[in-house]
Scaffold this active site. Structure first.
Site, PDB file in Angstrom:
ATOM      1  N   ASN A 133       4.817  -2.454  -1.720  1.00  0.00           N
ATOM      2  CA  ASN A 133       6.236  -2.124  -0.837  1.00  0.00           C
ATOM      3  C   ASN A 133       7.292  -1.903  -1.847  1.00  0.00           C
ATOM      4  OD1 ASN A 133       5.663  -1.976   1.693  1.00  0.00           O
ATOM      5  ND2 ASN A 133       6.047  -4.211   2.075  1.00  0.00           N
ATOM      6  N   ASP A 174       2.280  -2.349   7.312  1.00  0.00           N
ATOM      7  CA  ASP A 174       2.289  -3.893   7.749  1.00  0.00           C
ATOM      8  C   ASP A 174       1.278  -4.108   8.941  1.00  0.00           C
ATOM      9  OD1 ASP A 174       4.406  -4.200   6.326  1.00  0.00           O
ATOM     10  OD2 ASP A 174       5.730  -3.929   7.922  1.00  0.00           O
TER      11      ASP A 174
HETATM   12  O1  KDG Z   1       7.326  -2.162   6.898  1.00  0.00           O
HETATM   13  C1  KDG Z   1       8.287  -2.198   7.851  1.00  0.00           C
HETATM   14  C2  KDG Z   1       9.707  -2.686   7.125  1.00  0.00           C
HETATM   15  O2  KDG Z   1       9.772  -1.632   6.181  1.00  0.00           O
HETATM   16  C3  KDG Z   1      10.874  -2.641   7.964  1.00  0.00           C
HETATM   17  O3  KDG Z   1      10.628  -3.421   8.976  1.00  0.00           O
HETATM   18  C4  KDG Z   1      12.029  -3.042   6.908  1.00  0.00           C
HETATM   19  O4  KDG Z   1      11.146  -4.883   5.815  1.00  0.00           O
HETATM   20  C5  KDG Z   1      11.763  -3.780   5.975  1.00  0.00           C
HETATM   21  C6  KDG Z   1      12.175  -3.133   4.606  1.00  0.00           C
HETATM   22  O5  KDG Z   1      12.661  -3.797   3.855  1.00  0.00           O
HETATM   23  O6  KDG Z   1      12.271  -1.985   4.382  1.00  0.00           O
END
Ligand code: KDG
Length: 326
Positions: free
Chosen positions: A172, A265
């Site tokens: 991420n 997710d």
């Molecule tokens: O994966 C979804 C997320 O990107 C979103 O809910 C917001 O957690 C988040 C982020 O930091 O981008």
């Protein structure tokens, strides 16, 4: 909380998502929906819907959005006993701009700098709490929030490793949060040694500059990872094991009716739920793809996350229609 072993614990920021009712540039919509979101919480909610127990370590502000988050997570069955209500900083929020400038794609705008969750530190990480769980899920988002958050995640990871929990890491990489990508590479390197790593080709290109996707994939496996999963969006998903076995499954073809945020997710939750249930990797990828596909058909990251019955129904329907699932 009951005294038997719990399943998944995570650490991260839970945010309020403001999602406009109409697509297009954000200066125009007058009406916005609120949703509870944040990658780590999204995954835990997905896992709860598939029968697992879950808890989160976090902070929210002493404000209405903080209360909304705690109530929502409780409603979904997540243990919120380790969410600290911080009186000195607000709950983070973010906005989504849908289908603009690129149709089918969304852009996020964060208002989370200095938020309560960004003030998490190793003191928020209770070792005895982590020890109650079977697996720790972390993402590359929390270490990007602040130095103290990075050290909090590092502590959670080290406790989990020492105590024999499975470690699960979704890279991420949020470029908007890191700004300096060298810092991202340096800080996320440790977590790339987790037991299960979930990622996508964009993140791998950031983390392993100048090498092909294939090369990056093998480099991750050679760090000692047991299972690496690459989410390929419209191309489906791929997994590679520590024995270099490769599985690839086509995507569910669904229109992006609302927004794609949260699909990764949902994929992770359904994939992990399947693997921990003993389902084959190939089928786990299928369940993951189906869950991801469901989420992009509605606004909000978690509302459409499936139960097992829903997943079975989807897979059956797709097979019947001779879809692209093989
Ligand atoms: O994966 C979804 C997320 O990107 C979103 O809910 C917001 O957690 C988040 C982020 O930091 O981008």
């Amino acid at each position: 909380m009951i005294n038997t072993q719990l399943d998944f614990v995570s650490i991260g920021e839970v945010l309020i998502q403001l999602n406009p009712l109409s697509p297009g540039p954000l200066r125009y919509p007058k009406l916005f929906e609120t949703h509870v979101a944040g990658s780590e919480a999204n995954m835990l909610i997905g896992l709860r819907k598939l029968g697992y127990t879950a808890g989160i370590i976090s902070r929210v502000g002493n404000d209405e959005f903080g209360q909304m988050i705690i109530s929502f997570l409780r409603g979904e069955g997540i243990d919120t006993s380790k969410i600290f209500v911080d009186p000195e900083a607000p709950t983070g929020v973010y906005f989504i701009q849908r289908h603009y400038p690129i149709p089918g794609q969304s852009t996020v705008f964060y208002y989370r700098h200095g938020s309560a969750a960004s003030r998490m530190s190793p003191d928020d990480v209770d070792e005895d709490y982590i020890k109650k769980f079977r697996a720790l899920i972390i993402t590359g988002i929390t270490p990007a929030l602040s130095d103290s958050c990075y050290y909090a995640v590092k502590k959670a990871y080290e406790v989990a490793t020492r105590e024999g929990l499975d470690t699960i890491f979704d890279t991420n990489v949020r470029v908007k949060l890191w700004k300096d990508l060298n810092k991202a590479r340096e800080k996320l390197a440790l977590f790339l040694k987790s037991k299960i790593v979930l990622t996508n080709s964009e993140d791998l290109a950031v983390l392993f500059t100048g090498v092909s996707l294939e090369e990056a994939m093998y480099r991750v496996i050679d760090l000692g990872v047991e299972l690496l999963v690459i989410k390929l969006g419209e191309e489906g998903s791929l997994a590679i094991t520590k024995n270099y076995e490769i599985f690839k499954v086509q995507a569910f073809k669904v229109p992006v009716v609302e927004d794609v945020i949260g699909a990764g997710d949902a994929f992770n939750a359904a994939f992990l739920a399947s693997v921990y249930k003993g389902i084959s990797i190939e089928d786990a990828l299928r369940y993951g793809n189906a869950a991801g596909a469901l989420v992009i058909t509605t606004r909000g990251d978690v509302e459409s996350q499936p139960t097992w019955d829903t997943l079975e129904l989807l897979i059956k329907k797709a097979k019947k229609e001779q879809s692209l699932i093989r």
